[in-house]
Design an enzyme around this catalytic site. Structure first.
Site, PDB file in Angstrom:
ATOM      1  N   LYS A 264       0.828  -1.205   0.000  1.00  0.00           N
ATOM      2  CA  LYS A 264       0.000   0.000   0.000  1.00  0.00           C
ATOM      3  C   LYS A 264       0.865   1.259   0.000  1.00  0.00           C
ATOM      4  O   LYS A 264       1.569   1.540   0.965  1.00  0.00           O
ATOM      5  CB  LYS A 264      -0.911   0.042   1.233  1.00  0.00           C
ATOM      6  CG  LYS A 264      -1.976   1.119   1.053  1.00  0.00           C
ATOM      7  CD  LYS A 264      -2.602   1.584   2.342  1.00  0.00           C
ATOM      8  CE  LYS A 264      -1.849   2.692   3.007  1.00  0.00           C
ATOM      9  NZ  LYS A 264      -1.831   3.973   2.275  1.00  0.00           N
TER      10      LYS A 264
ATOM     11  N   GLU B   3      10.431   0.680  10.114  1.00  0.00           N
ATOM     12  CA  GLU B   3      11.425   1.745   9.915  1.00  0.00           C
ATOM     13  C   GLU B   3      10.696   3.045  10.182  1.00  0.00           C
ATOM     14  O   GLU B   3       9.805   3.426   9.427  1.00  0.00           O
ATOM     15  CB  GLU B   3      11.988   1.664   8.502  1.00  0.00           C
ATOM     16  CG  GLU B   3      13.363   2.277   8.392  1.00  0.00           C
ATOM     17  CD  GLU B   3      13.309   3.713   7.949  1.00  0.00           C
ATOM     18  OE1 GLU B   3      13.254   4.586   8.846  1.00  0.00           O
ATOM     19  OE2 GLU B   3      13.292   3.967   6.753  1.00  0.00           O
TER      20      GLU B   3
ATOM     21  N   CYS C 213      13.624  10.558   6.942  1.00  0.00           N
ATOM     22  CA  CYS C 213      13.653  10.069   8.320  1.00  0.00           C
ATOM     23  C   CYS C 213      15.056  10.187   8.912  1.00  0.00           C
ATOM     24  O   CYS C 213      15.212  10.321  10.119  1.00  0.00           O
ATOM     25  CB  CYS C 213      13.158   8.639   8.383  1.00  0.00           C
ATOM     26  SG  CYS C 213      13.892   7.607   7.121  1.00  0.00           S
TER      27      CYS C 213
ATOM     28  N   GLU D  82      10.425  15.019  15.844  1.00  0.00           N
ATOM     29  CA  GLU D  82      10.721  14.968  14.418  1.00  0.00           C
ATOM     30  C   GLU D  82       9.866  16.018  13.712  1.00  0.00           C
ATOM     31  O   GLU D  82       8.645  16.006  13.832  1.00  0.00           O
ATOM     32  CB  GLU D  82      10.389  13.568  13.887  1.00  0.00           C
ATOM     33  CG  GLU D  82      10.734  13.401  12.432  1.00  0.00           C
ATOM     34  CD  GLU D  82      10.471  11.983  11.922  1.00  0.00           C
ATOM     35  OE1 GLU D  82       9.362  11.470  12.106  1.00  0.00           O
ATOM     36  OE2 GLU D  82      11.405  11.403  11.330  1.00  0.00           O
TER      37      GLU D  82
HETATM   38  P1  NAI Z   1       1.988   7.751   8.579  1.00  0.00           P
HETATM   39  O1  NAI Z   1       2.830   6.875   9.423  1.00  0.00           O
HETATM   40  O2  NAI Z   1       0.587   8.034   8.998  1.00  0.00           O
HETATM   41  O3  NAI Z   1       1.890   7.153   7.088  1.00  0.00           O
HETATM   42  C1  NAI Z   1       2.776   6.199   6.527  1.00  0.00           C
HETATM   43  C2  NAI Z   1       1.975   5.117   5.810  1.00  0.00           C
HETATM   44  O4  NAI Z   1       1.213   4.384   6.774  1.00  0.00           O
HETATM   45  C3  NAI Z   1       0.965   5.627   4.793  1.00  0.00           C
HETATM   46  O5  NAI Z   1       0.912   4.717   3.714  1.00  0.00           O
HETATM   47  C4  NAI Z   1      -0.348   5.590   5.571  1.00  0.00           C
HETATM   48  O6  NAI Z   1      -1.474   5.469   4.752  1.00  0.00           O
HETATM   49  C5  NAI Z   1      -0.165   4.360   6.416  1.00  0.00           C
HETATM   50  N1  NAI Z   1      -0.956   4.330   7.644  1.00  0.00           N
HETATM   51  C6  NAI Z   1      -1.448   5.375   8.359  1.00  0.00           C
HETATM   52  N2  NAI Z   1      -2.106   4.930   9.442  1.00  0.00           N
HETATM   53  C7  NAI Z   1      -2.029   3.581   9.425  1.00  0.00           C
HETATM   54  C8  NAI Z   1      -2.496   2.546  10.301  1.00  0.00           C
HETATM   55  N3  NAI Z   1      -3.183   2.830  11.416  1.00  0.00           N
HETATM   56  N4  NAI Z   1      -2.227   1.272   9.986  1.00  0.00           N
HETATM   57  C9  NAI Z   1      -1.520   0.967   8.879  1.00  0.00           C
HETATM   58  N5  NAI Z   1      -1.061   1.896   8.019  1.00  0.00           N
HETATM   59  C10 NAI Z   1      -1.298   3.189   8.296  1.00  0.00           C
HETATM   60  O7  NAI Z   1       2.764   9.105   8.361  1.00  0.00           O
HETATM   61  P2  NAI Z   1       2.142  10.534   7.969  1.00  0.00           P
HETATM   62  O8  NAI Z   1       0.877  10.802   8.719  1.00  0.00           O
HETATM   63  O9  NAI Z   1       2.074  10.614   6.509  1.00  0.00           O
HETATM   64  O10 NAI Z   1       3.259  11.486   8.520  1.00  0.00           O
HETATM   65  C11 NAI Z   1       3.268  11.838   9.891  1.00  0.00           C
HETATM   66  C12 NAI Z   1       4.678  11.979  10.383  1.00  0.00           C
HETATM   67  O11 NAI Z   1       5.344  10.742  10.345  1.00  0.00           O
HETATM   68  C13 NAI Z   1       5.543  12.899   9.556  1.00  0.00           C
HETATM   69  O12 NAI Z   1       5.348  14.218   9.917  1.00  0.00           O
HETATM   70  C14 NAI Z   1       6.905  12.394   9.893  1.00  0.00           C
HETATM   71  O13 NAI Z   1       7.347  12.966  11.097  1.00  0.00           O
HETATM   72  C15 NAI Z   1       6.712  10.912  10.081  1.00  0.00           C
HETATM   73  N6  NAI Z   1       7.057  10.134   8.887  1.00  0.00           N
HETATM   74  C16 NAI Z   1       8.194   9.377   8.900  1.00  0.00           C
HETATM   75  C17 NAI Z   1       8.569   8.685   7.774  1.00  0.00           C
HETATM   76  C18 NAI Z   1       9.799   7.871   7.725  1.00  0.00           C
HETATM   77  O14 NAI Z   1      10.306   7.625   6.644  1.00  0.00           O
HETATM   78  N7  NAI Z   1      10.299   7.398   8.829  1.00  0.00           N
HETATM   79  C19 NAI Z   1       7.783   8.753   6.539  1.00  0.00           C
HETATM   80  C20 NAI Z   1       6.576   9.527   6.644  1.00  0.00           C
HETATM   81  C21 NAI Z   1       6.263  10.193   7.780  1.00  0.00           C
END
Ligand code: NAI
Ligand code: MG
Length: 490
Positions: free
Chosen positions: A196, A270, A304, A401
């Site tokens: 996804k 990650e 990240c 972050e």
């Molecule tokens: P997120 O963790 O909500 O989204 C990442 C992925 O997880 C997306 O595909 C989303 O649809 C999915 N997702 C969301 N809720 C889920 C759930 N309950 N169960 C399974 N999948 C789920 O990240 P978001 O809201 O886009 O960003 C929020 C913060 O997270 C950012 O501001 C940043 O600080 C951090 N982040 C860190 C990343 C990294 O590479 N470590 C990447 C993206 C965001």
């Protein structure tokens, strides 16, 4: 600097002016609507619902994308299970390798198309999608193609077997690259996949489905389902998955960990980071400043492992900050498709608001704000490169972050203090260090709790080198033999 909001052209009272050099977007043939990629073809979603993916630089809608619900997930998992049992897990490694090589080659052939689409859908500068995201994604498929028929050498003396069907969830900061990081090792080891993509950046993953078709990848081996967090949650809950691999926020990572506890599903996470980027007084300062700028402003800080905390030795702090400010004034922010652009658009309004909120908290708590004078385009989501000085470890901006182009500057006096500050975080993904002394670097690297430590460089990636974190940055490694190990049973 001043900007022309329409095309990101810059008029500056500086040395010279650049003419705009936008990449031609006509190489991308977008469909108006995309279905779900299940069992080798695009199909209608069960709910009949679609959502829009925008261009964050212009707020222009790019395409409608299907919303997958629990029924669709079930359909995809069944297709993946069938492909696993009847074909993919039985195929000799050298046959699996041929598919991966083919995918890698097609990615190279279509790299300009992928780069333009990545920049359109996610807002990152074309220079990065062209020179970093797409070549690394292809390299990942090449690298794992090479392992597919050599797994018994990777795990000498043991018999590696695939895990089964893997559910994978990826974020929006490196959309195609994260898909490659997840899919390539899974397939090389004989697993099948339901993946996804993130809701704001699904388009390159959908273009990748066309590559799978072009490569004649057997139906069901990779299924790609678009949707939001709820779709991700349904995927995690599906009972017939053998493993979940997730990259994203620490908060969602925690929820997934709870959902998976007590099931047979393996898990790799990650998550976030708050990297320390350390400059010692003996470092080559100009190079270090370039590295710091690359470490935090690269990809708008949507990384990240971004070097978001600058730890600079007190004796050179003033000089370094002065040089940094001068360098930041010269960064070009604007049209992501312009080849001159250094900083593109923030990925979403949600992320923009988060950055604004955290910087405001930083200022309230006493940090000093520096932003170069720049008029941002009137449409789209933009945030200027930002430096926060007078920051201490107690400040929110030194702990949370931010995931934006915001650098927090802290100072230290001794190597011990540098290590102490670097480790004073709940994260542990990456760190950087600038010094001319090998012994100083080695000592720092051995004492800092971070999965990756860069010396006299930053943000360098290679498929052969494992990547991953400590503490709340997650567990499991991606890349190298460590990354393969996450997709086999030995
Ligand atoms: P997120 O963790 O909500 O989204 C990442 C992925 O997880 C997306 O595909 C989303 O649809 C999915 N997702 C969301 N809720 C889920 C759930 N309950 N169960 C399974 N999948 C789920 O990240 P978001 O809201 O886009 O960003 C929020 C913060 O997270 C950012 O501001 C940043 O600080 C951090 N982040 C860190 C990343 C990294 O590479 N470590 C990447 C993206 C965001
Ligand atoms: Mg988008």
């Amino acid at each position: 600097m001043r900007r022309n909001g329409q095309n990101g052209q810059t008029a500056r009272g500086g040395i010279w002016e650049y003419a705009p050099a936008p990449e031609d977007r006509s190489i991308v043939a977008l469909r108006s609507r995309y279905g779900l990629f299940i069992n080798g073809e695009f199909v209608e979603p069960h709910s009949g619902r679609y959502f829009t993916s925008l261009n964050p630089a212009s707020e222009e809608p790019l395409a409608e994308v299907a919303y997958a619900d629990a029924e669709d997930i079930d359909r995809a998992v069944r297709a993946a299970r069938h492909a696993y049992e009847t074909l993919w897990s039985k195929l000799p490694g050298k046959e699996r390798a041929k598919y991966l090589f083919r995918i890698a080659r097609i990615l190279q052939e279509r790299s300009r198309e992928f780069a333009v689409l990545e920049s359109l859908d996610g807002g990152k500068p074309i220079r990065e999608s062209r020179d970093v995201d797409i070549p690394l994604a292809a390299a990942h498929f090449f690298y794992h193609a090479g392992w597919a028929d050599k797994l018994e050498y990777a795990f000498a003396g043991r018999t590696p077997r695939p895990l089964g069907v893997v559910g994978q969830i990826i974020p929006w900061n490196f959309p195609l690259l994260m898909a490659a990081w997840k899919i390539a090792p899974a397939l090389a080891c004989g697993n099948t996949v339901v993946l996804k993509p993130a809701e704001t950046t699904p388009l390159t993953a959908l273009l990748l489905c066309e590559v799978f078709q072009q490569a004649d990848l057997p139906p069901g081996v990779v299924n790609i389902l678009t949707g939001d967090g709820q779709t991700g949650a349904w995927l995690v809950q599906h009972p017939d998955l053998d493993k979940i691999a997730f990259t994203g926020s620490t908060e969602v990572g925690r929820q997934i960990q709870k959902a998976v506890a007590g099931t047979r599903k393996r898990l790799t996470l990650e998550l976030g980071g708050k990297a320390a980027h350390v400059i010692f007084e003996d470092a080559a300062i100009d190079q270090a400043v370039e590295g710091i700028v690359n470490g935090i402003y690269f990809n708008q800080g949507h990384v990240c492992c971004a070097g978001s905390r600058l730890l600079v030795q007190e004796s050179i702090a003033e000089l370094v900050v002065r040089k940094l400010k001068r360098r930041v004034q010269r960064l070009r922010i604007g049209d992501p498709l312009d080849k001159n652009t250094d900083i593109g658009a923030i990925n979403s309004l949600f992320q923009l608001r988060k950055i604004e909120r955290l910087v405001a908290v930083g200022v309230q708590e006493g940090a000093e704000l520096y932003q170069p004078e720049c008029a941002l385009p009137s449409k789209g989501y933009w945030y200027p490169p930002t430096i926060l000085t007078k920051v201490s470890m107690a400040h929110t901006v030194a702990r949370e972050e931010i995931f934006g182009p915001v650098l927090s500057v802290l100072t230290f006096r001794t190597p011990d203090e540098a290590v102490r500050i670097a480790n004073n975080t709940r994260y542990g993904l990456s760190a950087g260090v600038w010094t001319n002394k090998g012994s100083r670097y080695l000592e720092f690297a051995s004492r800092v709790k971070a999965g990756v430590v860069w010396c006299n460089t930053y943000n360098k990636f290679d498929p052969a080198s494992p990547f991953g974190g400590y503490k709340e940055s997650g567990f499991g490694r991606e890349g190298g033999i460590h990354g393969l190990a996450a997709y086999v049973e030995v």
